[in-house]
Scaffold this motif. Structure first.
Motif, PDB file in Angstrom:
ATOM      1  N   GLU A 193       0.804  -1.214   0.000  1.00 52.10           N
ATOM      2  CA  GLU A 193       0.000   0.000   0.000  1.00 52.10           C
ATOM      3  C   GLU A 193       0.841   1.270   0.000  1.00 52.10           C
ATOM      4  OE1 GLU A 193      -2.317  -3.078   2.480  1.00 52.10           O
ATOM      5  OE2 GLU A 193      -0.238  -2.525   2.086  1.00 52.10           O
ATOM      6  N   LYS A 194       2.093   1.159   0.436  1.00 50.12           N
ATOM      7  CA  LYS A 194       2.933   2.347   0.572  1.00 50.12           C
ATOM      8  C   LYS A 194       4.189   2.324  -0.302  1.00 50.12           C
ATOM      9  CE  LYS A 194       0.638   4.684   3.710  1.00 50.12           C
ATOM     10  NZ  LYS A 194       0.132   6.049   3.447  1.00 50.12           N
ATOM     11  N   TYR A 196       8.246   1.806  -1.152  1.00 47.05           N
ATOM     12  CA  TYR A 196       9.412   2.266  -0.400  1.00 47.05           C
ATOM     13  C   TYR A 196      10.440   2.893  -1.332  1.00 47.05           C
ATOM     14  CZ  TYR A 196      12.248  -1.663  -2.085  1.00 47.05           C
ATOM     15  OH  TYR A 196      12.952  -2.537  -2.875  1.00 47.05           O
ATOM     16  N   GLU A 308      -3.541   3.881   8.609  1.00 46.09           N
ATOM     17  CA  GLU A 308      -2.569   4.973   8.570  1.00 46.09           C
ATOM     18  C   GLU A 308      -1.988   5.269   9.950  1.00 46.09           C
ATOM     19  OE1 GLU A 308      -1.329   6.383   6.022  1.00 46.09           O
ATOM     20  OE2 GLU A 308      -2.682   5.806   4.397  1.00 46.09           O
ATOM     21  N   TYR A 311       0.614   2.655  10.671  1.00 51.57           N
ATOM     22  CA  TYR A 311       1.779   2.840   9.798  1.00 51.57           C
ATOM     23  C   TYR A 311       2.666   3.972  10.315  1.00 51.57           C
ATOM     24  CZ  TYR A 311       4.585   3.345   5.573  1.00 51.57           C
ATOM     25  OH  TYR A 311       5.632   3.411   4.691  1.00 51.57           O
ATOM     26  N   GLU A 312       2.046   5.067  10.727  1.00 45.66           N
ATOM     27  CA  GLU A 312       2.797   6.193  11.272  1.00 45.66           C
ATOM     28  C   GLU A 312       3.443   5.816  12.604  1.00 45.66           C
ATOM     29  OE1 GLU A 312       4.352  10.118  11.653  1.00 45.66           O
ATOM     30  OE2 GLU A 312       3.762   8.811   9.992  1.00 45.66           O
ATOM     31  N   ARG A 315       6.560   3.875  12.015  1.00 45.38           N
ATOM     32  CA  ARG A 315       7.671   4.749  11.601  1.00 45.38           C
ATOM     33  C   ARG A 315       8.287   5.447  12.788  1.00 45.38           C
ATOM     34  NH1 ARG A 315       8.859   9.776  10.926  1.00 45.38           N
ATOM     35  NH2 ARG A 315       6.836  10.500  11.661  1.00 45.38           N
TER      36      ARG A 315
END
Length: 319
Positions: A193-194, A196, A308, A311-312, A315
């Motif tokens: 989905e993201k 890299y 989201e 995911y954040e 990180r």
């Protein structure tokens, strides 16, 4: 509704047996005759159907895989194959069918319902890629299997001060990778989905080494690419020894977690209730802690999206 059947289709998932057990015992308790279908839709077309009893599902709740077996079925994608399936159900006098599987299995249920078969779907897939439900049967167990492997890989990675790229399953859904990266303390998660940036990844690894990190753990979802290729590129750019581990089908096996056993049991019982109520073309799931059901057309039209917030968080916590 006097006689129902249950089948498992697509990739197996820990907890499928618990779901079968729930359908059989709950159905019998409600006065139904419950039939088992071996080898998914292929077995349905071939008439591999037998009556199940309470004893049929004894000593299976803790077992991975599926006692009914599963198989891919190209014939089910054809009009002739679907008609065969309906005819077989009619021959055996089956009034309703419960299908345990993923989106491909649900599409089969969707078609059968349009042909007049009362169908209910249970979400059985480790990928957690069905958007209508917060969680699918097997996801929690697969996640814990990955976490156990990550813990072991970290030990040897730290000893050699390596970069470890661990490839996990999930097809085009990054949930296994995302959740395991947080639980396993990975330095980087890469999901379909993201995507890299290779240079950004290598920069993160080099910065971590300067801060004194003994290892770097990268979790890679299979839908993005190969772990071996990525590990080779990382080693070439950073000069840090890098190793790839592809966990593969180990993620599908093993004893289901307590969460998956309970989830499967609750979903199986709800599926039986829906058939008794005369409902069809529905899927069951779990949302915000509650067991829900939804129209299968609506469920399959929903798009799976990455969390989201998680995911954040992954990180931020990786630094």
């Amino acid at each position: 509704m006097k006689k129902i059947a249950v089948l498992t289709s697509g990739g197996d998932a820990p907890g499928m047996n618990a779901a079968i057990r729930a359908v059989v015992r709950y159905g019998i308790d409600k006065g139904l005759k419950v039939m088992g279908v071996r080898r998914g839709y292929a077995g349905l077309i071939n008439g591999e159907i037998f009556e199940m009893t309470r004893h049929s599902v004894s000593d299976i709740i803790h077992r991975g895989g599926t006692i009914l077996k599963t198989a891919r079925c190209e014939e089910m994608k054809t009009e002739e194959g679907r008609k065969k399936a309906v005819n077989v159900l009619n021959v055996f006098g089956i009034d309703g069918l419960i299908i345990i599987g993923g989106d491909g299995s649900f599409k089969g249920a969707q078609v059968l319902s349009k042909l007049g078969v009362a169908t209910i779907g249970l979400p059985g897939t480790i990928d957690n890629d069905l958007a209508y439900t917060d969680v699918t049967i097997g996801f929690d167990t697969a996640l814990n299997t990955v976490l156990d492997a990550i813990n072991k890989i970290r030990d040897t990675s730290s000893s050699h001060e390596r970069v470890s790229v661990v490839e996990v399953m999930g097809r085009n859904c990054g949930d296994i990778a995302l959740y395991s990266s947080i639980a396993g303390g990975a330095e980087k998660v890469i999901i379909p989905e993201k995507g890299y940036d290779l240079n950004d990844l290598c920069k993160t690894i080099l910065e971590g080494k300067r801060r004194g990190k003994l290892h770097n753990l990268v979790i890679l979802a299979e839908g993005v690419g190969g772990a071996k290729e990525l590990a080779s590129k990382v080693e070439e750019i950073t000069g840090i020894e890098s190793r790839a581990t592809v966990l593969g089908h180990i993620q599908r096996g093993g004893h289901p977690s307590s969460f998956d056993r309970i989830l499967a049991s609750r979903l199986g019982a709800r599926a039986v209730d829906l058939l008794i109520e005369g409902k069809s073309s529905r899927v069951v799931g779990r949302r915000d802690g509650a067991i829900i059901d939804m129209d299968i057309d609506e469920a399959l039209s929903m798009k799976s999206e990455v969390n989201e917030e998680l995911y954040e968080l992954s990180r931020i916590l990786s630094y």
